[in-house]
Design a protein around this motif. Structure first.
Motif, short mmCIF file in Angstrom:
data_model
loop_
_atom_site.label_atom_id
_atom_site.label_comp_id
_atom_site.label_asym_id
_atom_site.label_seq_id
_atom_site.Cartn_x
_atom_site.Cartn_y
_atom_site.Cartn_z
N LYS A 209 0.83 -1.20 0.00
CA LYS A 209 0.00 0.00 0.00
C LYS A 209 0.86 1.25 0.00
O LYS A 209 0.53 2.25 -0.67
N VAL B 65 2.16 1.64 -3.53
CA VAL B 65 1.11 2.15 -4.39
C VAL B 65 0.95 3.66 -4.19
O VAL B 65 0.84 4.43 -5.15
N VAL C 264 4.38 1.10 -7.38
CA VAL C 264 3.47 0.08 -7.90
C VAL C 264 2.23 0.78 -8.44
O VAL C 264 1.69 1.68 -7.79
N VAL D 297 -1.77 0.99 -9.81
CA VAL D 297 -3.02 0.52 -9.24
C VAL D 297 -4.03 0.33 -10.36
O VAL D 297 -4.05 1.09 -11.34
N PRO E 30 -3.50 -3.49 -6.38
CA PRO E 30 -2.22 -3.17 -7.03
C PRO E 30 -2.11 -3.87 -8.38
O PRO E 30 -2.53 -5.02 -8.54
#
Length: 323
Positions: free
Chosen positions: A196, A199, A204, A206, A213
């Motif tokens: 998280k 993200v 990463v 989404v 993700p």
């Protein structure tokens, strides 16, 4: 997802102090020893993510989209005469995606599994790929991991380190192993919090469709029973739809305690390479791709792999022998 950043997981809180000394294999997150060609690091936590805060969402990719149901997957199937041919093709496939995402997104997020997958990546540590890939853009994750020390023979981290990571100059701070000092439940929660955070910092991507993700490339293996990650036939975790990462304490294959990505995360991927060589996989491959299961038969876990993006099967002739 809430807009506020989640608290840093214990693995990430340790980055600043860990990166100022050579990582050891017992370190919870950054246990990747520095390859000889990688310069010594003096990075601090804020520097790890410099240059990635402005990453934009992945562009919409062309190609086959897995819109079909689990029993009618839209996918590409590649069958090779030998394991060597498979490894050569997989290296080219991975290298091409690495180049694409490094140029278009500024990062390349790669998810590894265990088993025979690492051996199939062996060509990446050889020319021309080892010298041409921009390894500094790679961020490496595990789709599942056994809750054992990182130097344990059952560790997927150790398997990947020995056969792949130790031979390429991926930045140690870009390798996200689980915190093996925690319980299975704690390690799963910590890994999800880590994801998280990544993200939120746009390392990463989404998925706009699912909110989960969206990894650039997920390299999945498959067991003879059709399991992927640590999602086994008939297990309740197959139906987990809320968590990003969960845990299992009763794995039918030892060791019993593991953490694993859930199917919503797996299926949010931009690209999935499902690598399943060997005659032991032939029945599961036939069930998944050749209609081998009857109408009343239980769906294999691998049949639930239906990503938003592109699914490509990498098989040798033994695995495809019943198709």
């Amino acid at each position: 997802m809430a807009s506020a950043s989640p608290p840093l997981p214990s693995t990430l809180r340790m980055l600043s102090s860990t990166l100022q000394r050579p990582p050891k294999i017992s370190s919870p997150l950054l246990s990747l020893s520095l390859p000889s060609k990688t310069p010594a690091l003096s990075l601090r936590f804020t520097q790890i993510f410099s240059g990635v805060s402005g990453l934009h969402p992945t562009e919409k990719h062309l190609g086959v989209r897995a819109l079909a149901s689990a029993t009618d997957m839209a996918s590409e199937k590649r069958v090779f005469d030998s394991g060597e041919d498979l490894a050569v093709s997989l290296a080219k496939y991975t290298s091409d995606l690495s180049d694409h995402f490094a140029k278009n997104r500024g990062a390349f997020t790669v998810v590894l599994s265990g088993g025979s997958l690492i051996k199939c990546l062996r060509k990446l540590v050889e020319p021309p790929y080892v010298d041409s890939i921009d390894w500094s853009k790679w961020h490496v994750f595990w789709v599942d991991e056994r809750v054992v020390p990182k130097d344990h023979v059952d560790s997927n981290y150790k398997l990947a380190y020995d056969g792949f990571l130790s031979q390429v100059p991926i930045l140690p701070g870009h390798v996200y192993a689980i915190n093996d000092a925690l319980s299975a439940e704690g390690a799963a929660e910590d890994y999800e919090t880590c994801l998280k955070h990544l993200v939120n910092t746009k390392v990463v991507d989404v998925s706009a469709a699912s909110g989960f993700p969206k990894f650039d490339l997920m390299l999945l293996g498959m067991g003879p029973d059709g399991h992927v990650a640590s999602l086994f036939p008939g297990h309740p975790l197959l139906n987990e739809s809320q968590k990003w990462v969960t845990y299992i304490k009763d794995s039918p294959k030892p060791p019993p305690e593991r953490i694993t990505f859930t199917f919503p995360v797996i299926n949010s991927s931009a690209y999935i390479a499902l690598v399943a060589p060997g005659a032991s996989k032939a029945d599961a491959v036939y069930t998944a791709l050749g209609g081998g299961s009857s109408q009343n038969a239980e769906t294999l876990p691998v049949q639930r792999v239906a990503p938003e993006g592109v699914l490509t099967w990498f098989l040798d002739k033994d695995a495809a022998s019943k198709l």
